[in-house]
Design an enzyme around this catalytic site. Sequence first.
Site, mmCIF file in Angstrom:
data_model
loop_
_atom_site.group_PDB
_atom_site.id
_atom_site.type_symbol
_atom_site.label_atom_id
_atom_site.label_comp_id
_atom_site.label_asym_id
_atom_site.label_seq_id
_atom_site.Cartn_x
_atom_site.Cartn_y
_atom_site.Cartn_z
ATOM 1 N N GLU A 109 0.901 -1.104 0.164
ATOM 2 C CA GLU A 109 0.030 -0.105 -0.104
ATOM 3 C C GLU A 109 0.917 1.222 0.064
ATOM 4 O O GLU A 109 1.594 1.547 0.830
ATOM 5 C CB GLU A 109 -0.769 0.026 1.403
ATOM 6 C CG GLU A 109 -2.096 0.711 1.130
ATOM 7 C CD GLU A 109 -2.031 2.139 1.700
ATOM 8 O OE1 GLU A 109 -1.766 3.218 0.846
ATOM 9 O OE2 GLU A 109 -2.066 2.448 2.903
ATOM 10 N N CYS B 290 -1.760 9.138 3.160
ATOM 11 C CA CYS B 290 -1.658 8.415 1.824
ATOM 12 C C CYS B 290 -2.796 8.956 0.843
ATOM 13 O O CYS B 290 -2.850 9.103 -0.188
ATOM 14 C CB CYS B 290 -1.438 7.135 1.737
ATOM 15 S SG CYS B 290 -2.587 5.948 2.589
#
Length: 494
Positions: free
Chosen positions: A262, A296
């Site tokens: 990720e 993020c």
Amino acid sequence: MTSAVSTPHKATDFSGQYIDGIWRAGRSGRCQADRNPYDGSVLADITLANRQDLDEAYRAAEAAQSAWARTLPSERSEVFLRAIQVMDARKEEIVSWLIRESGSTRLKASMEWSAVRGGMFEASTLPPRACGRIQPIDIEGRESRTYRVPLGVVGVISPWNWPMHLSNRSIAPALALGNAVVVKPSDETPVSGGLLLASIYEEAGLPPGLLNVVNGDVAEVGDEFTLHPIPKFISFTGSTKVGRRIGELAMRATALKRVGLELGGNAPLVVLDDADVDQAVRAAVFGRFLHQGQICMSTNRIVVDASVYDDFTERFIAHVRTLKHGDPNLPETAVGPIINRRQLDGMLAHIDAARSAGARHVVGGDPEGLVLPPQVFIDVDNQSALAQSELFGPIALIVKAKDEADALRMANQTDVGLSSAVFTRDEGRGLRFSLQIEAGMTHINDITVNDSPNIMFGGEKNSGIGRFNGDWIVAEFTREHLVTLQRTPRRYPF
């Protein structure tokens, strides 16, 4: 396995490693100060691990995993239900660690506590969901069965921005599905990213060896964490650059490993010409400045249709100017400190470069320690360095789009694709637009920062591979084993 909550582990004991159920110092002979990014105070002195410590952690996990995989699903579920009780009882301690260690505002720390708690509850539902299936097969007298079984040992490398949640997002489902775990938290958040979670699971009755925390220098244990022969899966959350390195190491290892990566994002929030401008403004401000933009999924680019651009920009600037910055422990603080000096210097370099390139800097302010006041740039070129960089800081930028087609083109004008958002009053239009965005996730009329424990999470392009949460994480942290049964003797051609 104990059914009662044990004596709580004291926060003052967080000083090194948690391996095979033992709290102990690392063997490297070196120590690292764990500091509060707001005031610089030392929270803990971490004695760092070496490769021997890492090897012992993996071997402890391997030794404990087989018996754990054989426990009844309800027994595994009960551990997470007890962990929730521990989370509730120790809420203020946990929130305090997140504020002091990761620079979280009190609001963000409370959100992270809730996310971890929710992840534990979802994990409690996973043990009976690891289902196989029986399929017909075109051979007389034969039955085909596919079993879903644990992988074995899962290695977790977690970041500093949502340290407790992004560690637990892998730890909880991996354990629930019968695996054992070794986690390496970020150097910036060794407690909230690892040791604090270990103490919670220990208190909840998780047997020794199933969760191990290794705090070590990347130069000492970084590559070996992935190359070690025991882990079957490496779960990494962090930058695209480091993620590529993890992927390469996993392929080079003696035994090939599965990976979940990720990675970085550059989330666009698109405001179409029929959007509720006031709602879009509030979402864009919250989605950009939550946790100082160190997420993020943070709204990295705000792409606004030309017909509402001036109205949106005026309201956005006015709203940003109301945000309080400073001490993250104060309830009214919206923007706290950047995690460290290196990250702050990077933000200042982005600001200087954007000014030099001609972007209009309409809201600013000098750093106060590691606290950077909210910054806003308007009339930004979508192909500029500022717009194409993942800005892990409180810097907002607004891009003008000629129309819907132009907005979609610019939303996709990036080599990453994690999260995204679009604002429109027309649900059908929003859906059509969403399905054309090259990202793993798109949210209509909401912020780009969304992560629910039962809903799919993951990105496209250079934002990584693999999926988190719910049934998606069941598929990631288990393997399928085909077994066929020939019930009647089969005739062979020779």
